[in-house]
Write a protein that holds these residues in place. Structure first.
Motif, PDB file in Angstrom:
ATOM      1  N   LYS A  88       0.714  -1.195  -0.254  1.00 11.35           N
ATOM      2  CA  LYS A  88      -0.360   0.637  -0.005  1.00 11.35           C
ATOM      3  C   LYS A  88       1.199   1.511  -0.091  1.00 11.35           C
ATOM      4  CE  LYS A  88      -0.693   0.005   4.948  1.00 11.35           C
ATOM      5  NZ  LYS A  88      -1.767  -0.157   6.128  1.00 11.35           N
ATOM      6  N   VAL A  89       0.469   2.333  -0.706  1.00 10.57           N
ATOM      7  CA  VAL A  89       0.813   3.352  -0.290  1.00 10.57           C
ATOM      8  C   VAL A  89       0.817   4.273   1.070  1.00 10.57           C
ATOM      9  CG1 VAL A  89       0.960   5.883  -1.362  1.00 10.57           C
ATOM     10  CG2 VAL A  89       0.895   3.475  -2.769  1.00 10.57           C
ATOM     11  N   GLU A  90       1.671   4.735   1.536  1.00 15.06           N
ATOM     12  CA  GLU A  90       1.909   5.009   2.890  1.00 15.06           C
ATOM     13  C   GLU A  90       2.482   6.178   2.918  1.00 15.06           C
ATOM     14  OE1 GLU A  90       0.020   3.083   6.240  1.00 15.06           O
ATOM     15  OE2 GLU A  90       2.019   3.147   6.714  1.00 15.06           O
ATOM     16  N   ASN A  91       2.077   7.764   3.388  1.00 14.68           N
ATOM     17  CA  ASN A  91       3.406   8.992   3.577  1.00 14.68           C
ATOM     18  C   ASN A  91       3.885   8.770   2.499  1.00 14.68           C
ATOM     19  OD1 ASN A  91       1.982   8.979   7.062  1.00 14.68           O
ATOM     20  ND2 ASN A  91       3.628   7.026   7.138  1.00 14.68           N
ATOM     21  N   ASN A  92       3.359   8.578   1.596  1.00 17.87           N
ATOM     22  CA  ASN A  92       3.883   8.714  -0.178  1.00 17.87           C
ATOM     23  C   ASN A  92       4.934   7.904  -0.063  1.00 17.87           C
ATOM     24  OD1 ASN A  92       3.706  10.380  -1.961  1.00 17.87           O
ATOM     25  ND2 ASN A  92       5.632  11.515  -2.252  1.00 17.87           N
ATOM     26  N   ARG A  93       5.382   6.721   0.472  1.00 17.11           N
ATOM     27  CA  ARG A  93       6.076   5.781   0.144  1.00 17.11           C
ATOM     28  C   ARG A  93       5.023   4.723  -0.184  1.00 17.11           C
ATOM     29  NH1 ARG A  93      11.272   7.059   1.387  1.00 17.11           N
ATOM     30  NH2 ARG A  93      12.291   4.655   1.330  1.00 17.11           N
ATOM     31  N   PHE A  94       5.317   3.478  -0.524  1.00 17.72           N
ATOM     32  CA  PHE A  94       5.510   1.392  -1.430  1.00 17.72           C
ATOM     33  C   PHE A  94       5.801   1.356  -0.218  1.00 17.72           C
ATOM     34  CE2 PHE A  94       4.513  -2.029  -3.051  1.00 17.72           C
ATOM     35  CZ  PHE A  94       2.407  -1.821  -3.926  1.00 17.72           C
ATOM     36  N   LYS A  95       4.910   0.744   0.421  1.00 16.07           N
ATOM     37  CA  LYS A  95       5.030  -0.665   2.043  1.00 16.07           C
ATOM     38  C   LYS A  95       4.524  -1.715   1.169  1.00 16.07           C
ATOM     39  CE  LYS A  95       5.244   3.024   4.390  1.00 16.07           C
ATOM     40  NZ  LYS A  95       6.380   3.664   5.102  1.00 16.07           N
ATOM     41  N   ALA A  96       6.014  -2.324   0.999  1.00 17.63           N
ATOM     42  CA  ALA A  96       5.739  -3.655  -0.113  1.00 17.63           C
ATOM     43  C   ALA A  96       5.535  -4.806   0.503  1.00 17.63           C
ATOM     44  CB  ALA A  96       6.512  -4.075  -1.047  1.00 17.63           C
ATOM     45  N   THR A  97       4.409  -5.744   0.699  1.00 21.43           N
ATOM     46  CA  THR A  97       4.168  -6.554   1.135  1.00 21.43           C
ATOM     47  C   THR A  97       5.109  -7.811   0.944  1.00 21.43           C
ATOM     48  OG1 THR A  97       2.130  -7.085   0.751  1.00 21.43           O
ATOM     49  CG2 THR A  97       2.534  -6.314   2.852  1.00 21.43           C
ATOM     50  N   SER A  98       4.633  -7.660  -0.699  1.00 19.03           N
ATOM     51  CA  SER A  98       5.832  -9.037  -1.507  1.00 19.03           C
ATOM     52  C   SER A  98       6.480  -8.335  -2.781  1.00 19.03           C
ATOM     53  CB  SER A  98       4.653  -9.751  -2.089  1.00 19.03           C
ATOM     54  OG  SER A  98       4.043  -8.963  -3.086  1.00 19.03           O
ATOM     55  N   PHE A  99       7.385  -8.484  -2.883  1.00 19.50           N
ATOM     56  CA  PHE A  99       8.128  -7.725  -4.916  1.00 19.50           C
ATOM     57  C   PHE A  99       8.881  -8.545  -5.306  1.00 19.50           C
ATOM     58  CE2 PHE A  99      11.154  -5.230  -7.081  1.00 19.50           C
ATOM     59  CZ  PHE A  99      10.596  -4.915  -6.560  1.00 19.50           C
ATOM     60  N   THR A 100       8.273  -9.545  -6.718  1.00 17.67           N
ATOM     61  CA  THR A 100       8.471 -10.475  -7.726  1.00 17.67           C
ATOM     62  C   THR A 100       8.582 -10.184  -8.643  1.00 17.67           C
ATOM     63  OG1 THR A 100       7.395 -11.995  -5.926  1.00 17.67           O
ATOM     64  CG2 THR A 100       8.257 -12.695  -8.190  1.00 17.67           C
ATOM     65  N   LEU A 101      10.295  -9.675  -8.881  1.00  9.81           N
ATOM     66  CA  LEU A 101      10.736  -9.242 -10.981  1.00  9.81           C
ATOM     67  C   LEU A 101      10.080  -9.950 -11.726  1.00  9.81           C
ATOM     68  CD1 LEU A 101      14.367  -8.596 -10.510  1.00  9.81           C
ATOM     69  CD2 LEU A 101      12.391  -6.602 -10.861  1.00  9.81           C
ATOM     70  N   VAL A 102       9.658  -9.263 -12.922  1.00  8.92           N
ATOM     71  CA  VAL A 102       8.998 -10.114 -13.608  1.00  8.92           C
ATOM     72  C   VAL A 102      10.308 -10.874 -14.606  1.00  8.92           C
ATOM     73  CG1 VAL A 102       6.893 -10.106 -15.584  1.00  8.92           C
ATOM     74  CG2 VAL A 102       6.002  -9.037 -13.572  1.00  8.92           C
ATOM     75  N   LYS A 103      10.152 -12.155 -15.195  1.00  7.76           N
ATOM     76  CA  LYS A 103      11.065 -12.221 -16.301  1.00  7.76           C
ATOM     77  C   LYS A 103      10.962 -11.369 -17.533  1.00  7.76           C
ATOM     78  CE  LYS A 103      12.706 -15.995 -14.127  1.00  7.76           C
ATOM     79  NZ  LYS A 103      14.069 -15.820 -13.657  1.00  7.76           N
ATOM     80  N   GLU A 104      11.920 -10.654 -17.805  1.00  4.20           N
ATOM     81  CA  GLU A 104      11.713 -10.310 -19.871  1.00  4.20           C
ATOM     82  C   GLU A 104      10.903 -11.756 -20.294  1.00  4.20           C
ATOM     83  OE1 GLU A 104      11.927  -6.632 -19.902  1.00  4.20           O
ATOM     84  OE2 GLU A 104      12.142  -6.522 -17.745  1.00  4.20           O
ATOM     85  N   LYS A 105      10.785 -11.454 -21.700  1.00  2.00           N
ATOM     86  CA  LYS A 105      10.990 -12.111 -22.494  1.00  2.00           C
ATOM     87  C   LYS A 105      11.498 -11.823 -23.112  1.00  2.00           C
ATOM     88  CE  LYS A 105       5.840 -13.125 -21.414  1.00  2.00           C
ATOM     89  NZ  LYS A 105       4.284 -12.501 -21.903  1.00  2.00           N
TER      90      LYS A 105
END
Length: 105
Positions: A88-105
């Motif tokens: 969620k965005v909170e205090n103008n920062r993104f508080k990540a609960t999960s973060f996974t890079l998407v593979k480039e095709k």
């Protein structure tokens, strides 16, 4: 009359707070990169950021170094990548609960 004004101010305060908290329970695909190098954000060094609905936010909950060499050819300082995130965005920062890079095709 005082009670009605109190309720009105309470409603406005709740609505204003809700606008700052863009929660994402389901994963969404966002652009991610170094906020300073790729998104033109002001900061003190290379920091991870995401761009959601055209607005960039620094990320809390993971760091730029947890996802490889930021200064590599395809690193966050040299390329904008895609990531699947929740949080969620909170205090103008993104508080990540999960973060996974998407593979480039």
């Amino acid at each position: 009359m005082k009670k009605a004004l109190f309720i009105l101010f309470l409603f406005i305060a709740i609505a204003a707070q809700a606008q700052d908290k863009k929660a994402t329970e389901k994963p969404q695909i966002v652009e991610t990169a170094c906020g300073e190098c790729q998104f033109g954000m002001k900061g003190n060094g290379c920091d991870l950021a995401v761009r959601i609905d055209g607005k960039a936010y620094f990320v809390d909950g993971t760091t730029i170094d947890e996802h490889g060499d930021a200064h590599a050819k395809d690193g966050f300082c040299n390329a904008i990548r895609k990531a699947s995130v929740t949080g969620k965005v909170e205090n103008n920062r993104f508080k990540a609960t999960s973060f996974t890079l998407v593979k480039e095709k």
